[in-house]
Design a protein around this motif. Sequence first.
Motif, PDB file in Angstrom:
ATOM      1  N   GLY A 124      53.525  50.687  30.249  1.00  0.00           N
ATOM      2  CA  GLY A 124      52.599  49.623  30.624  1.00  0.00           C
ATOM      3  C   GLY A 124      52.933  49.048  31.985  1.00  0.00           C
ATOM      4  O   GLY A 124      52.033  48.791  32.800  1.00  0.00           O
ATOM      5  N   HIS A 135      50.565  49.109  35.282  1.00  0.00           N
ATOM      6  CA  HIS A 135      50.224  47.892  36.030  1.00  0.00           C
ATOM      7  C   HIS A 135      50.546  48.058  37.508  1.00  0.00           C
ATOM      8  O   HIS A 135      49.767  47.656  38.376  1.00  0.00           O
ATOM      9  CB  HIS A 135      50.976  46.695  35.459  1.00  0.00           C
ATOM     10  N   ARG A 148      38.685  44.017  30.864  1.00  0.00           N
ATOM     11  CA  ARG A 148      39.778  43.555  29.997  1.00  0.00           C
ATOM     12  C   ARG A 148      41.131  43.932  30.591  1.00  0.00           C
ATOM     13  O   ARG A 148      42.082  43.143  30.544  1.00  0.00           O
ATOM     14  CB  ARG A 148      39.610  44.161  28.607  1.00  0.00           C
ATOM     15  N   THR A 149      41.207  45.128  31.180  1.00  0.00           N
ATOM     16  CA  THR A 149      42.449  45.562  31.829  1.00  0.00           C
ATOM     17  C   THR A 149      42.786  44.650  32.994  1.00  0.00           C
ATOM     18  O   THR A 149      43.945  44.270  33.196  1.00  0.00           O
ATOM     19  CB  THR A 149      42.326  47.011  32.310  1.00  0.00           C
ATOM     20  N   TYR A 151      41.829  41.549  33.338  1.00  0.00           N
ATOM     21  CA  TYR A 151      42.207  40.238  32.814  1.00  0.00           C
ATOM     22  C   TYR A 151      43.643  40.236  32.280  1.00  0.00           C
ATOM     23  O   TYR A 151      44.272  39.176  32.200  1.00  0.00           O
ATOM     24  CB  TYR A 151      41.241  39.794  31.717  1.00  0.00           C
ATOM     25  N   ALA A 152      44.137  41.421  31.917  1.00  0.00           N
ATOM     26  CA  ALA A 152      45.540  41.510  31.496  1.00  0.00           C
ATOM     27  C   ALA A 152      46.478  41.319  32.677  1.00  0.00           C
ATOM     28  O   ALA A 152      47.644  40.930  32.500  1.00  0.00           O
ATOM     29  CB  ALA A 152      45.805  42.860  30.830  1.00  0.00           C
TER      30      ALA A 152
END
Length: 210
Positions: free
Chosen positions: A10, A14, A47-48, A50-51
Amino acid sequence: MSAPSPSRRGAARHSELFDALVELLLTEGFAHLTLDDLAARLRCSKRTLYALAGSKEQLVRAAVVHFFEQATSRVEAAVAARTDPEQRLAAYLRAVADELAAASPRFMDDLAAFPPAAEVYARNTEAAARRVGELIGEGVDAGVFRAVPVSFAAEVITVTMVAIQQRRIATATGLGDAEAYEALASLLLNGLTRPAPAAHPQDEGQVGSA
């Protein structure tokens, strides 16, 4: 070998996404782009995004922070590869110019007009000015540079760098930020470097001697 943990995967994802986001913003600017635009261009979901950050404004600021962190690492690596004070100062300023060369005029204009991102640039500019002052001090201590008052030189450089960051140099001269840093490097090095010792007549040979 065991597979990378989900958390490491993850984090890598990112970082890759931020790299792609930075490249997009540097090329196209960001004021005109919506979150939908960014998600489409980066081929990910909102959504990605917003992560990574809770809003477009926070996302842009985070991307600018990421850009300057990565740029600082590369600039310092360029300095660390040199030992001569003159070369270290030249490497620093020209590496900064190289990093900023990737930024389009539209990005720089958007950056200046967006206070949260402009603050990040200003903070990095202040740190860069302090670093240049340190490098000049190294050169003066080593006898490579003229014995200029380092605090004065650092203040002049700080004023110039802030003027570049605030787009005043671009407005007054038409130079982009990268071009301005190249010009600053040339001006500093030519002004600081000690002149070569004058040759003594006996070292030059006698014209017309037998």
